[in-house]
Design a protein around this motif. Structure first.
Motif, short mmCIF file in Angstrom:
data_model
loop_
_atom_site.label_atom_id
_atom_site.label_comp_id
_atom_site.label_asym_id
_atom_site.label_seq_id
_atom_site.Cartn_x
_atom_site.Cartn_y
_atom_site.Cartn_z
N HIS A 109 0.78 -1.16 0.07
CA HIS A 109 0.02 0.14 0.02
C HIS A 109 0.84 1.39 -0.03
O HIS A 109 0.52 1.88 -0.72
N ASP A 110 1.91 1.23 0.82
CA ASP A 110 2.49 2.54 0.97
C ASP A 110 3.61 2.78 -0.32
O ASP A 110 3.59 3.81 -0.79
N PHE A 124 0.82 3.93 -3.06
CA PHE A 124 0.49 5.67 -2.65
C PHE A 124 1.65 6.38 -2.94
O PHE A 124 1.59 7.50 -3.58
N LYS A 181 -5.01 6.25 2.44
CA LYS A 181 -4.35 5.38 3.46
C LYS A 181 -5.22 5.19 4.55
O LYS A 181 -5.32 4.22 5.36
#
Length: 312
Positions: free
Chosen positions: A97-98, A101, A167
């Protein structure tokens, strides 16, 4: 990695990127033209930057803006290269995810920065043709630097909230993205939550950047065309218009696929998946590949120095 159940699916800490659907067995062969395009983009834009930096006669407003465009295109290519080649070479589809993003932040930030640079280049052409006697006094190095910083500041300020807005969402079910890289409009659709705020903010960002910039570019060229048509000499008219050809090509290369991809993502739900994938590659790969080629072919000063560099 599974974090826990949610409804019929489960919350995951990774997304799955996609190559070209139905052609997975040919990914290694498809990677060859993709590698070539990345190579052309990186070498082409690095060449433009090197020539402008090392040639004092090119330290003029038009070429300084061109160096900003080349730097932005170089950044866009480097943003997507790891995930695209990872998929087509070794089938590495997972992205945290990070990391996702972070990638979408840089992709969108650089895309909207390119829009700002193209607007700045339109302003440069407007001043050069409509206010030629004041060109040097208006577009000083200080002014150009401030324009560059303002463009970067606008892009960062508008895109900075997006990763944090994404997030806060839980993600569940099928976490497969349509492209080989992350885009905000795609990731937000995978959220198991109300994405109205993201959708509205995303539309606001597009309208306030691409929408405003494209209208101002059109307005600039309307004024340029009016000035050119007032020139008595046919030869001088063509000479003036010829200085805009490279920029017009760059504008079309950037805005056409960007608008097309945005329309497909927001309104073309029935469009074949392959169309989305191809438009995605055109949107992020064509401008960085074609811009240095267009400027090398159509701009005599750049063409002469490229020819001299490679011939010697």
């Amino acid at each position: 990695m599974i974090a826990g159940p949610l409804g019929n699916g489960s919350m995951s800490s990774t997304f799955l990127l996609s190559g070209i659907p139905g052609l997975e067995n040919m990914h290694i062969w498809i990677s060859l033209p993709l590698c070539l395009m990345y190579l052309v983009s990186i070498l082409g834009n690095c060449t433009i930057l090197f020539i402008i930096k090392t040639e004092p006669s090119l330290h003029e407003p038009m070429y300084l803006f061109l160096s900003m465009l080349a730097l932005t295109d170089l950044g866009l290519s480097l943003c997507t290269l790891p995930t695209v080649l990872g998929i087509f070479w070794v089938g590495a589809r997972d992205i945290g995810h990070d990391a996702c993003f972070a990638q979408l932040f840089f992709i969108h930030c650089l895309s909207f920065l390119e829009s700002s640079v193209l607007l700045s280049m339109a302003f440069d052409r407007f001043v050069a043709i409509c206010r030629p006697l004041h060109y040097a006094s208006i577009l000083t190095h200080t002014v150009i630097g401030r324009i560059g910083l303002a463009s970067l500041g606008r892009s960062v300020a508008l895109i900075f909230p997006l990763p944090f807005m994404l997030k806060r969402f839980p993600y569940c079910g099928s976490l497969v993205l349509s492209h080989s890289y992350c885009l905000h409009q795609e990731v937000m659709k995978l959220a198991c939550a109300d994405i109205t705020a993201n959708s509205i903010y995303g539309m606001f960002v597009i309208v306030s950047t691409v929408g405003v910039d494209s209208l101002l570019i059109l307005f600039s060229y309307a004024l340029i065309l009016r000035t050119v048509l007032s020139i008595a000499s046919h030869t001088e008219r063509l000479k003036a218009l010829n200085t805009c050809v490279s920029h017009i090509c760059a504008v079309l290369l950037f805005y056409t696929p960007m608008i097309g991809l945005s329309v497909i993502h927001r309104f073309g739900k029935q469009a074949p998946h392959l169309v989305q994938v191809v438009m995605g590659f055109v949107y992020l790969l064509f401008p960085p590949v074609m811009n240095p080629i267009v400027y090398s072919v159509k701009t005599k000063q750049i063409r002469d120095r490229v020819t001299h560099a490679f011939c010697n």
